[in-house]
Design an enzyme around this catalytic site. Structure first.
Site, PDB file in Angstrom:
ATOM      1  N   GLU A  22      -5.904  -1.276  -5.331  1.00  0.00           N
ATOM      2  CA  GLU A  22      -6.212  -2.699  -5.145  1.00  0.00           C
ATOM      3  C   GLU A  22      -7.715  -2.944  -5.038  1.00  0.00           C
ATOM      4  OE1 GLU A  22      -4.077  -4.911  -5.561  1.00  0.00           O
ATOM      5  OE2 GLU A  22      -2.111  -4.085  -5.087  1.00  0.00           O
TER       6      GLU A  22
ATOM      7  N   ASP B 254       0.883   4.371  -7.062  1.00  0.00           N
ATOM      8  CA  ASP B 254      -0.211   3.986  -6.180  1.00  0.00           C
ATOM      9  C   ASP B 254       0.302   3.932  -4.743  1.00  0.00           C
ATOM     10  OD1 ASP B 254       1.352   1.863  -7.019  1.00  0.00           O
ATOM     11  OD2 ASP B 254      -0.297   0.761  -7.921  1.00  0.00           O
TER      12      ASP B 254
END
Length: 381
Positions: free
Chosen positions: A126, A66
């Site tokens: 997120e 990520d």
């Protein structure tokens, strides 16, 4: 090794939040130059997908990192700390550098590689579901055929350096939310008997949420419910609110438990409101699914970890209640998420997602090598 540390610290100094990460994307693409990879970028998000084709035919394996940061003002005092109001407080800067390192190591041995590796650099982990968006844009078809396995390594700043942590089956919880609006009539604070005040009703709802899991769900398949937002529309201290809005964060380890919460909780909250003359409106927001490590793939991963880390391998007895959008990938491709301890030697780090979270980036070569080993072993199985 020094190159990976430099890359990580560069990324750490320029964190970006969400799905649009132009500087981060450009830095990753520059770091991959010269490796003879097939590189593509996302259309609706600043993703990077890189395909490495080995010297002989074989299956496809996907490795994922990520890319996004958190809206946290950094307070670590590091000389490479972010100053733009965002922070890589979850270690995604290390994830990117580690995956770049893996790409470099595998590219150096391309001719020996029997198959293909897809490197998935994903924004928006997120809370923005970047993993799902990359799937929708075709990351699993980037190599021309779907991967047979997918792996991700997530660092942890509070786990001692050198520990590798995972488990088969459910690894992390799903994340959903229930938005609730409690409507009364408003009125004068001195004359509550002339109004329907939604504030005490909302307080009763908060208490009901806190006890819901303990009395409605089996302990063998738990959920965690937390009221994370609470706001009335009162504009003055002598004005009773006309409505109160709150939000319940829901973590579950199975679709069955989540379905029970989704059906039962709104009914309970609506009944509480009606008992006090208030109307209650609810909106369920489904988000990340449960992160499930494939049992067969994880058995092979644990064998590799045992060989590399010995007694530093931790087999979690229970899943955690945090969430991960690598879950979207694991819904479609068998694979495993592994946590790697990179806590500083002095143990001085704050917790993950805090403004004092610090990570030992001297372990980046180890991080990259673990990703390489997982991909290599799968392709040569």
């Amino acid at each position: 090794m020094n190159d990976l540390v430099h890359l990580r610290r560069t990324l750490h100094q320029q964190p970006e939040v969400g799905l649009d990460l132009p500087r981060t994307q450009a830095t990753i693409i520059a770091a991959l130059q010269g490796l003879d990879l097939e590189i593509s970028t996302g259309e609706g998000l600043s993703s990077v997908t890189a395909v490495l084709r080995g010297g002989s035919p074989g299956p496809v394996v996907l490795l994922r990192s990520d890319m996004d940061a958190l809206p946290v003002v950094e307070a670590t005092g590091l000389d490479f700390a972010s100053t733009n109001g965002a922070m890589h407080a979850c270690g995604h800067d290390l994830h990117m550098a580690g995956l770049v390192g893996a790409a470099r190591m595998l590219a150096a041995r391309r001719e020996e590689l029997p198959g293909t590796v897809v490197f998935m650099f994903q924004p928006g982990e997120e809370g923005f579901a970047g993993g799902r968006l990359m799937l929708e844009e075709g990351v699993l078809e980037a190599a021309g055929e779907r991967p047979v396995a997918a792996y991700a390594v997530h660092v942890d700043c509070v786990t001692p350096g050198g520990q590798a942590v995972t488990r088969p089956g459910p690894m992390m919880a799903s994340a959903s939310a229930l938005k609730v609006r409690v409507a009364g009539t408003g009125g004068h604070a001195a004359l509550p008997h002339h109004a329907v005040d939604p504030v005490p009703v909302a307080a009763e709802i908060v208490l009901a949420v806190q006890s819901f899991a303990a009395r409605r769900l089996p302990v063998s398949d738990p959920a965690v419910l937390s009221v994370t937002r609470l706001r009335s529309d009162s504009v003055a201290s002598n004005v009773l609110a006309g409505s109160v809005e709150l939000e319940v964060n829901i973590r579950a380890l199975s679709r069955e438990t989540l379905t029970s919460v989704r059906k039962q909780l709104p009914l309970l909250l609506t009944a509480i409101g009606e008992a006090h003359g208030c109307t209650v409106e609810t909106e369920f927001i489904d988000s990340y699914p449960v992160t499930v490590n494939d049992p067969d793939e994880t058995a092979h991963v644990l064998a590799v970890l045992d060989e590399l880390y010995g007694d530093q391998v931790v087999r979690l007895p229970f899943p955690g209640m945090a969430s991960e959008d690598f879950a979207y990938v694991l819904e479609q491709v068998p694979g495993t998420l592994v946590f790697l301890g990179v806590g500083p030697a002095d143990g001085a780090s704050g917790p993950m997602h805090s403004d004092t979270a610090t990570f030992d980036d001297s372990r980046l070569e180890e991080h990259a090598a673990l990703l390489v080993e997982l991909a290599w072993r799968r392709l040569t199985r």
